[in-house]
Structures are given as C-alpha cells and as structure tokens.
Design a protein around this motif. Structure first.
Motif, mmCIF file in Angstrom:
data_model
loop_
_atom_site.group_PDB
_atom_site.id
_atom_site.type_symbol
_atom_site.label_atom_id
_atom_site.label_comp_id
_atom_site.label_asym_id
_atom_site.label_seq_id
_atom_site.Cartn_x
_atom_site.Cartn_y
_atom_site.Cartn_z
ATOM 1 N N GLU A 115 32.368 37.509 47.530
ATOM 2 C CA GLU A 115 32.774 36.356 46.731
ATOM 3 C C GLU A 115 33.980 35.637 47.313
ATOM 4 O OE1 GLU A 115 33.365 37.229 42.575
ATOM 5 O OE2 GLU A 115 31.898 38.855 42.649
ATOM 6 N N ILE A 116 34.195 34.443 46.808
ATOM 7 C CA ILE A 116 35.397 33.669 47.141
ATOM 8 C C ILE A 116 36.568 34.211 46.318
ATOM 9 C CG2 ILE A 116 36.429 31.454 46.487
ATOM 10 C CD1 ILE A 116 33.961 30.104 47.551
ATOM 11 N N HIS A 117 37.726 34.364 46.941
ATOM 12 C CA HIS A 117 38.936 34.747 46.204
ATOM 13 C C HIS A 117 40.102 33.857 46.600
ATOM 14 C CE1 HIS A 117 36.867 38.428 45.000
ATOM 15 N NE2 HIS A 117 36.540 38.614 46.265
ATOM 16 N N PRO A 118 40.589 33.034 45.698
ATOM 17 C CA PRO A 118 41.785 32.237 46.013
ATOM 18 C C PRO A 118 43.052 33.063 45.753
ATOM 19 C CG PRO A 118 40.686 31.406 44.015
ATOM 20 C CD PRO A 118 40.010 32.679 44.390
ATOM 21 N N HIS A 171 48.276 37.567 44.287
ATOM 22 C CA HIS A 171 47.029 38.022 43.656
ATOM 23 C C HIS A 171 45.920 36.991 43.731
ATOM 24 C CE1 HIS A 171 47.623 35.405 40.095
ATOM 25 N NE2 HIS A 171 48.909 35.615 40.299
ATOM 26 N N CYS A 172 44.728 37.472 43.465
ATOM 27 C CA CYS A 172 43.579 36.574 43.328
ATOM 28 C C CYS A 172 43.779 35.795 42.032
ATOM 29 C CB CYS A 172 42.276 37.351 43.292
ATOM 30 S SG CYS A 172 40.857 36.277 42.936
ATOM 31 N N HIS A 173 43.588 34.461 42.097
ATOM 32 C CA HIS A 173 43.848 33.630 40.916
ATOM 33 C C HIS A 173 42.670 33.578 39.957
ATOM 34 C CE1 HIS A 173 45.831 30.292 38.712
ATOM 35 N NE2 HIS A 173 46.912 30.858 39.208
ATOM 36 N N ILE A 174 41.609 34.302 40.250
ATOM 37 C CA ILE A 174 40.500 34.390 39.307
ATOM 38 C C ILE A 174 40.932 35.362 38.209
ATOM 39 C CG2 ILE A 174 38.120 35.201 39.039
ATOM 40 C CD1 ILE A 174 37.555 33.975 41.804
ATOM 41 N N GLU A 175 41.018 34.864 36.981
ATOM 42 C CA GLU A 175 41.633 35.636 35.892
ATOM 43 C C GLU A 175 40.973 37.008 35.696
ATOM 44 O OE1 GLU A 175 44.455 34.992 34.594
ATOM 45 O OE2 GLU A 175 44.428 34.676 32.425
ATOM 46 N N PRO A 176 39.643 37.103 35.613
ATOM 47 C CA PRO A 176 39.060 38.433 35.444
ATOM 48 C C PRO A 176 39.277 39.331 36.663
ATOM 49 C CG PRO A 176 37.338 36.772 35.658
ATOM 50 C CD PRO A 176 38.642 36.039 35.479
ATOM 51 N N HIS A 177 39.364 38.774 37.857
ATOM 52 C CA HIS A 177 39.617 39.610 39.037
ATOM 53 C C HIS A 177 41.016 40.207 38.980
ATOM 54 C CE1 HIS A 177 36.332 37.692 41.812
ATOM 55 N NE2 HIS A 177 35.834 38.234 40.715
ATOM 56 N N LEU A 178 42.015 39.385 38.631
ATOM 57 C CA LEU A 178 43.382 39.901 38.509
ATOM 58 C C LEU A 178 43.411 40.993 37.441
ATOM 59 C CD1 LEU A 178 46.439 39.936 38.957
ATOM 60 C CD2 LEU A 178 46.634 37.957 37.443
ATOM 61 N N GLY A 238 42.471 44.260 38.613
ATOM 62 C CA GLY A 238 43.332 44.914 39.593
ATOM 63 C C GLY A 238 43.521 44.218 40.927
ATOM 64 N N MET A 239 43.043 42.969 41.044
ATOM 65 C CA MET A 239 43.047 42.318 42.347
ATOM 66 C C MET A 239 44.380 41.625 42.646
ATOM 67 S SD MET A 239 40.011 40.018 43.821
ATOM 68 C CE MET A 239 39.469 40.429 45.464
ATOM 69 N N GLY A 240 45.363 42.448 42.982
ATOM 70 C CA GLY A 240 46.655 41.868 43.317
ATOM 71 C C GLY A 240 47.578 42.912 43.878
HETATM 72 CU CU CU Z 1 38.980 37.268 43.206
#
Ligand code: CU
Ligand code: C2O
Length: 574
Positions: free
Chosen positions: A466-469, A529-536, A539-541
């Motif tokens: 996936e894309i992660h900003p 962190h990844c700015h995708i709210e559910p990804h953060l 744990g994505m940070g």
């Molecule tokens: Cu992400």
C-alpha cells in the motif's frame, strides 16, 4: 494654495516606513471549545467532534513571525483531547506540538490548555486532533500563514481559494478503533464520502442540491451545501489544497484548467504545470490557476480516490465564473481521476516536485542512516503495522517530560533497530509475520544530519503493498529520492542533492523506498509516522528525540499525567 502643516507629513512617513519584524508581528488569540456536535457533513446526520459548535474548525490566518495563542477548552464529557499544528515546527516550544503521550498529557474534560507557538514560515498548513483517532471524528481545520509584512511571495495572484480535503465514515470512531484491535481485524473499509471544506454529498447528487426547491437531499442548515468557488474571468487564483484524510489518497482536477504547482508543505517548489494532481494525507500544496476559459460557463472541480479500489463517489465543487449563477451546471462531465492503481502516473507527479531556487540545500555529510522497514504483522492474533518489527504503542507518560527529567521505566529504553534483515524479501508477505509492540525512541545526536530510508514491502496478503504517506513532526526534510524494490547501498549515488524539495510529508509507493534527510536541530521529542489514521493506530510510526536536555520551561500542565503527574503532586519536578 496654503502650505500644509508639516506635522501630518512626518507622521505619515513614520506610518509608511516598514516596521521591524518584532513590531509588526502580532499575537493572535483564539478561544476554542472542543465538543461533540450533531452535524451532517455529507447530508447524513452524525456525531462529530467540532470546535465552537462547528465543523470543520475555524481557519487560523496569520503572518509569518506571528505568535498563535489558542485557549483550548475540552468540553468532551469523558475523553481527553490534544491538537497538533501540522507543519509548524514548534521551534523552542516542543511542548506545544499537540501529540498525546509524546509532547503532552491529553487535556482532561472541562480543563483548558493554552497552546502558544510561533508560525515562522509562510505556507499552507492545518491542525488536527492527535489522540486516539479523534482526527477521523472531524477534529481539524486550516492554518494559513501569509508572508510577513513587507515580504512578497515569489509569484503573483489576484485572489485566493482554500480547499481542505478529507474523507468521512458513518461509523463512529470508537467502533472503528474497536474493529482495528479485534481478532480477526474488522477493517474500516472505504469512506462513505469525500469532503471539501467539510462538505460532501452522500447518496444525493450535487446537481439536485443546486436546484432551488429540490428535496432530494436532506439539508440541515448549510452543512452539506456544495462548495462554490467564486472567480472572475481572466484572473489568476491561488488554490491552497491540504489533505487530512483518514485513509484516502486523492487526486484533484479542474475541468479545462491547468494548475501551476508553486508550494508544497509550506515550501516553495520549482513551478510546473499539471492537469491533475495527487494529494496524500498530511500533504499541502498551492497551485495557481488562470480563469481563461469561456466565461459563460462554470467548471467542475473534482476530487477522487487513488491507490485503493474506489468505493467512494468523487467530491465535486463548482468553479463559478462570475456573474454566472452557481446553479448553472457545467455541460460536460466532471474530470475523472486516473485509474486507482496507475502508480506510474502518481510517481511522475511526485518526481516533478523539486525545490525552488534559493531553497536551502541539504548538508552533504549525514552521520547516520536509519532504514525503516514498513511491514504488516500479527501480534497475538491482531493485525498490526510495524517498523523494523516494532509496532508503536505510546506510553502513559509523555516522552518529552520523561526524557527531560530522565525518568526510569517510562518507556522501552532499548535502542530500536536501525536496519532490517539483509535477506528480507520486500516483494513477498513476511515469512514470519509475528512482531512485537514497543515504545522505543530513536535518539539523534543534536544538530546531526540524519538520513532515513523508508522501505515499503508486501503486506500480509500476496500482491498487496500500500501507499503510506510519512509525516515528520518538528522538522522539514529534504526528499532525496525514490526507488522501486529494495533500497541498496549504491542507490545513495542517485540521491538528488542539487534541488531536493523540502517537505514535512512524503509518500512511499507500493514495493518502493523513499530517502529523506534532515538536521536534528530542534530540541524535543517528535513523532514520525504514517498519516493514515488507522495505520498509525495499528502502530505505524516511530518516535525521534534530539537535544531534549536543552528543553527548558516545560509547562506543568503538559506533565500532569503518568509518572510526571505523580512527581508533580509530590513537588518532585523542578
Ligand atoms: Cu500507512
Ligand atoms: Cu498530521 Cu502526527 O500528524
């Protein structure tokens, strides 16, 4: 003719002379109350988090050098709140960054906290909640910084329009969070609608909306009224565009109007023309458009989904050439976003973004290179995102206080990994999908130059990446380059050191890597962190820290929880 008295002329000269910055800069004071509101952002009534009874929150408008003072009252009856000023570096005020568990304790219900910080750089920014998933509940708004008095932007325009883009779910945030931490995962899915300036139309056509007397859309006051951008023919407009979406990557186009990109994340870029542009969550842009089309029509502005199979209607706004009526619908169909998985198109846009002449260049001597592998994992049956096999969980005591006062056991003090296994195959699902949770900190030497390689990989299922900003707090960074596949040492030779753009958010493309460089010169503790709210949330940070020992005068109110809270009660903090 009688001689005019001399006095007024002298006065006039004093008034017209440019004021020194210190005199011209202002303190701008805002009083905000955060609370739940009934609102119909897409014509369906829902509960949202609003500010002063409205959604989106008020737009802050200031000049470079000003001090912003927001007196924030938390009127959510049973939960804490914080607000992060996205893109503002918080030089000298790391406690005002508005990140729960990192820069401060969440503000308790009924309490008031004062955010006070300087906006030192003109640009297009925004603010949003940074506790749990409160951003996704609608806690956001625009923050626009104009050049200081007497300064000029490096381009001309006659008028300005502001577009804050977001996505909206009908399911409430508590349900979303529960689903994300459930076994098996209950994914939030695609948003019900895309919003422009907090307004969208779900199951209701925009056309029906604009026809007076139409009853097709449930309308509550003007809450889901289509956005109308009023312009005059043959003028140049600056469009400020920012995205605070929960999930969606977006593409924006205006029928028959090409856009000249001039700013990204509060930094000027070398101008270039496009007919459509991608915007990832956490990014902001300014583009110039010229209203040089037939003045007898109006034109569509359309925002669609990229990077995921779209199940959400594009958001539409009307570019209304005055004096046409806004309800005069364009005769053609709205522009359609490129195919969702046309990544070549997305990359060609990202690669065009280069620093405008005069932008500071990156130092050429990084002392450290940190590689961060982004993977999807399983922890005790829950789906998580991990960075070098650690999925971020935030500690109860905010890092800024616990690190400044050297508290033991406030978070996992072990050094997080700077690299990942040499034989990790980024093109396949993880061989061993299990991972661990952690609160470790990357401690950076103060004033050192650091390179970070963000490495994307295959998610848990085959053929998914996936894309992660990625968004960095407290800094701008140079984007040195992008590549496909796994980053290799020799890719360093391809870094752009000549005119890399400065930004605060950058995307990693599926199966690719992105390299950034920054100087760790801002004492504080900063989320990355990844700015995708559910990804953060999954744990994505990571957390970075530098020069924390130099931070003085941390306001006590930011420390009133966890271990620092207990020490405050016993008067054990300086
Ligand atoms: Cu992400
Ligand atoms: Cu706009 Cu840490 O985020």
């Amino acid at each position: 003719m009688a001689m005019r008295p001399l006095m007024p002329l002298v006065l006039l000269c004093i008034i017209l002379a440019p004021l020194p910055v210190s005199l011209a800069s202002k303190k701008r004071h805002f009083k905000w109350e955060v609370g739940y509101i009934y609102w119909s952002p897409d014509c369906e009534e829902n509960i949202m988090i609003g500010i002063n009874g409205r959604f989106p929150g008020p737009t802050i408008r200031a000049k470079a050098g000003d001090t912003i003072k927001v007196e924030l009252k938390n009127s959510l009856p049973t939960e804490g709140v914080v607000i992060h000023w996205h893109g503002i570096r918080q030089l000298g005020t790391p406690w005002a960054d508005g990140t729960a568990s990192i820069s401060q304790c969440a503000i308790d219900p009924e309490e008031t906290f004062i955010y006070e910080f300087k906006v030192d750089k003109p640009g297009t920014y925004f603010y949003h909640g940074h506790y749990g998933m409160q951003r996704a509940a609608g806690l956001y708004g625009s923050l626009i910084v104009d050049v200081a008095d007497g300064e000029k932007e490096p381009f001309d325009y006659d008028g300005e329009l502001n577009l804050l883009l977001s996505d909206w779910y009908h399911q409430n945030v508590q349900a979303q969070m529960l689903g994300l931490s459930s076994k098996p995962l209950r994914w939030i899915g695609e948003p019900q609608s895309l919003l422009i300036n907090g307004r969208g139309q779900y199951n209701c056509s925009l056309a029906a909306h604009l026809i007076p007397g139409s009853r097709t859309c449930k309308r509550r006051r003007g809450e889901c009224e289509p956005v109308v951008l009023r312009v005059l023919p043959n003028k140049t407009y600056r469009l400020r565009i920012a995205s605070t979406t929960s999930l969606s990557s977006l593409n924006l186009a205006i029928e028959h109007h090409k856009m000249m990109v001039v700013e990204a994340d509060g930094n000027y870029v070398e101008p270039f023309f496009v007919f459509d542009m991608d915007i990832y969550s956490g990014e902001s842009y300014s583009v110039l458009i010229t209203t040089d089309q037939a003045p007898s029509s109006n034109y569509w502005l359309s925002v669609g989904v990229r990077g995921r199979l779209p199940q959400t209607q594009p958001a539409l706004a009307i570019l209304n050439y005055q004096p046409n009526s806004p309800s005069k619908l364009p005769s053609s169909k709205p522009p359609i976003a490129p195919t969702w998985n046309d990544y070549a198109h997305s990359k060609s846009f990202s690669y065009k973004i280069l620093a405008r002449q005069g932008t500071p260049k990156p130092p050429t001597n990084p002392v450290r290179q940190i590689a961060l592998l982004n993977t999807q994992n399983k922890i005790n049956g829950c789906t998580k995102w991990s960075i070098n096999n650690i999925s971020l969980v935030l500690p109860p005591t905010p890092y800024l206080g616990s690190m400044r006062y050297r508290l033991k056991n406030a978070f996992d003090d072990r050094k997080p990994p700077e690299n990942f296994a040499k034989d990790y195959d980024v093109m396949k699902p993880p061989k061993n999908p299990s991972s661990i949770q952690g609160s470790n900190v990357y401690k950076l030497e103060f004033n050192s130059t650091v390179d970070v390689i963000l490495q994307n990989a295959n998610a848990l299922s085959y053929n998914v990446s996936e894309i992660h900003p990625w968004h960095l707090h407290g800094h701008d960074f140079w984007v040195l380059g992008y590549g496909d596949g796994r980053f290799s040492k020799k890719d360093v030779t391809k870094f752009n050191l000549r005119n890399p753009p400065l930004r605060n958010t950058v995307v990693i493309f599926p199966y690719g890597w992105t390299a950034i460089r920054f100087v760790a010169d801002n004492p504080g503790v900063w989320a990355f962190h990844c700015h995708i709210e559910p990804h953060l949330h999954m744990g994505m940070g990571v957390v970075l820290a530098e020069g924390v020992e130099l931070v003085n005068k941390i306001p006590k109110e930011t420390l009133a929880c966890g271990m620092t809270g207990k020490m405050l009660m016993r008067n054990h903090l300086p």
